[in-house]
Design a protein around this motif. Sequence first.
Motif, short mmCIF file in Angstrom:
data_model
loop_
_atom_site.label_atom_id
_atom_site.label_comp_id
_atom_site.label_asym_id
_atom_site.label_seq_id
_atom_site.Cartn_x
_atom_site.Cartn_y
_atom_site.Cartn_z
N LYS A 132 0.67 -1.39 0.13
CA LYS A 132 -0.06 0.06 -0.16
C LYS A 132 0.86 1.13 -0.02
CE LYS A 132 -3.82 0.40 1.87
NZ LYS A 132 -5.33 0.70 2.81
N ALA A 133 1.92 1.16 0.97
CA ALA A 133 2.76 2.19 0.75
C ALA A 133 3.50 2.61 -0.48
CB ALA A 133 3.79 2.00 1.75
N VAL A 134 3.97 1.62 -1.50
CA VAL A 134 4.49 1.92 -2.51
C VAL A 134 3.54 2.41 -3.41
CG1 VAL A 134 5.45 0.55 -4.53
CG2 VAL A 134 6.28 0.02 -2.13
N ALA A 135 2.10 1.91 -3.45
CA ALA A 135 1.12 2.65 -4.25
C ALA A 135 0.68 3.97 -4.16
CB ALA A 135 -0.02 1.60 -4.12
N GLN A 136 1.31 4.62 -3.09
CA GLN A 136 0.96 6.03 -2.83
C GLN A 136 1.73 7.11 -3.59
OE1 GLN A 136 -1.55 6.89 -0.56
NE2 GLN A 136 -1.86 4.59 -0.52
N PRO A 137 1.05 7.96 -4.04
CA PRO A 137 1.90 9.12 -4.93
C PRO A 137 3.15 9.74 -4.28
CG PRO A 137 -0.53 9.62 -4.74
CD PRO A 137 -0.36 8.46 -3.68
N GLY A 138 3.82 10.38 -4.82
CA GLY A 138 5.03 10.87 -4.25
C GLY A 138 6.35 10.01 -4.22
N VAL A 139 7.22 10.48 -3.67
CA VAL A 139 8.48 9.70 -3.62
C VAL A 139 8.44 8.44 -2.86
CG1 VAL A 139 10.96 9.69 -3.01
CG2 VAL A 139 9.79 11.92 -3.84
N PRO A 140 8.77 7.02 -3.51
CA PRO A 140 8.24 5.91 -2.70
C PRO A 140 9.28 5.73 -1.51
CG PRO A 140 9.68 5.42 -4.78
CD PRO A 140 9.22 6.97 -4.72
N GLN A 141 8.87 5.27 -0.35
CA GLN A 141 9.63 4.96 0.71
C GLN A 141 10.79 4.20 0.61
OE1 GLN A 141 7.10 4.06 4.23
NE2 GLN A 141 5.37 5.39 3.32
N PHE A 142 10.54 3.14 -0.47
CA PHE A 142 11.60 2.21 -0.76
C PHE A 142 11.34 1.60 -1.86
CE2 PHE A 142 7.86 -0.34 0.63
CZ PHE A 142 7.65 0.10 2.04
N SER A 143 12.50 1.23 -2.61
CA SER A 143 12.79 0.71 -3.82
C SER A 143 13.96 -0.23 -3.86
CB SER A 143 12.38 1.62 -5.08
OG SER A 143 12.30 0.85 -6.25
N PRO A 144 13.86 -1.14 -4.13
CA PRO A 144 12.80 -2.12 -4.62
C PRO A 144 12.11 -2.84 -3.33
CG PRO A 144 14.67 -3.58 -4.82
CD PRO A 144 15.02 -2.33 -4.32
N LEU A 145 10.79 -3.36 -3.64
CA LEU A 145 10.10 -3.97 -2.77
C LEU A 145 10.24 -5.15 -3.05
CD1 LEU A 145 7.86 -4.51 -0.41
CD2 LEU A 145 6.29 -3.71 -1.89
N TYR A 146 10.53 -6.12 -2.22
CA TYR A 146 10.72 -7.56 -2.58
C TYR A 146 9.66 -8.25 -1.68
CZ TYR A 146 13.28 -11.87 -3.50
OH TYR A 146 13.63 -13.28 -4.15
N LEU A 147 8.93 -8.94 -2.16
CA LEU A 147 7.66 -9.82 -1.74
C LEU A 147 8.25 -11.42 -1.95
CD1 LEU A 147 4.59 -8.14 -2.76
CD2 LEU A 147 5.64 -7.86 -0.73
N HIS A 148 8.25 -12.05 -1.02
CA HIS A 148 8.53 -13.48 -1.17
C HIS A 148 7.38 -14.20 -0.08
CE1 HIS A 148 11.03 -14.29 2.68
NE2 HIS A 148 11.14 -13.35 2.62
N ALA A 149 7.17 -15.47 -0.77
CA ALA A 149 6.44 -16.47 -0.10
C ALA A 149 6.23 -17.74 -0.81
CB ALA A 149 4.81 -15.85 0.36
N GLY A 150 5.66 -18.83 -0.44
CA GLY A 150 5.48 -19.96 -1.15
C GLY A 150 4.43 -19.75 -2.11
#
Length: 445
Positions: A132-150
């Motif tokens: 949700k944070a990455v989807a917000q307008p403005g400068v991204p808080q972090f990049s890359p966002l790395y999601l991992h799961a089975g």
Amino acid sequence: MAAVNKAWSHVRGNLRRSAGQRLFDQWLKPVVLVDGSTSEAVRLGLPSAFMTQWVKNHYSERLLLEFRAVLPEVLSVTIETMADEPARVLKAEPEAAPAPLPQGERPAFDPRFTFERFVVDSANRVAFNAAKAVAQPGVPQFSPLYLHAGTGQGKTHLMHALGQAFLEANPEATAIYVTAERFMFEFVQALRNRDTHAFKTRLRSVDLLMIDDLQFIGGKDATQEEFFHTVNEFMSSGKRLVIAADRAPQALEGFEPRLAGRLGSGLVADIKPAELELRRAIVARKLEDMPAVDMPAEVIDLLAARITSNVRELEGALNRLVAYANLSNETITIDFAVATLGEVLRSAQRRITIDEIQRAVSSHFEVKQIDLISERRAVAIARPRQIAMYLAKRLTTRSLPEIGRKFGNRDHSTVIHAVRRIEDLRGKDVEIDGAVRTLMRALEG
């Protein structure tokens, strides 16, 4: 019959794209359309009983839904063993080549996969909030966002939700969502056509780039090199990059250390397997979209308690149950659910015991089983003991106090510490993660 054959070619193409090349080649590529199939009753065949059973367990409902999306009149899709009847196999129409990467305008996100429809609890809250944070307008808080799961735990759902929310909040923005397999295919095509510049420009010009199933480019050196430069480009320009894979960056097999390091330099968020309460909440949330379906609480509890492998299979079992009830004009009861989902429930019924886990762990690490329940605290004993506790929590329905008692009458807080410690190490230590994966495959197989 021509309509069925054409539909089968379309279904095969969808399965190839959604399952990934490795799984498709191993299990789904051998599936063939059988002579005698009609637009109401489709028959599919496989060369062995073992493969037939696997595809039934994992893809029977998906195949029915895929066919009905193309041919609404399809009522059933049966999967049978064709080892003794090769002559009855029909040749499918050639599959279309994978479509080129989207041009960075409006990817075809699945409208069902939104943040509002994602059921949140402690197992996935960090990943959900990060997306949700990455989807917000403005400068991204972090990049890359790395999601991992089975498999089937919600990574793809979050990526689709993120992409849709980002484009809604930024109407002029551009985005690309692509699987690593398609990334690799397009890159190889660009190399052959001596047109890598256009490939790079198309990818790096967008505001949001999302790569799914990254693990499939393991060992592909040229593709990893290009991907490494793409990651650097997005990080240096402050753009949004979202990546999903089945394991943490440091645990990816066949990846260069520098690339794994880059991937881990943003925010790494894992999605843990859904516990009972989350599985129950997911079924209840899905039923909200089916207002005409009356499902007793005991059936919801049955699904949540018995379908434990992943969320995707849980949703598949629910869809199958509802579809069969509609098609047969039956009321959903506990008896109807057991009869309809017999194969699925039986495959999930095998109970792994803590004794089995202790034997497997002691054999793998070459320690005595009695050491796992002893007071010895040497790392050579303590780490296998923690892994065994972690597996007991993951693979059995035993409570924390029960697990503690099976490990030398230890307190439940010791079990909690062991589980959290191994979860943490799996994201950092390739050997620990590999050992856990090997043990889980051996125990679940």
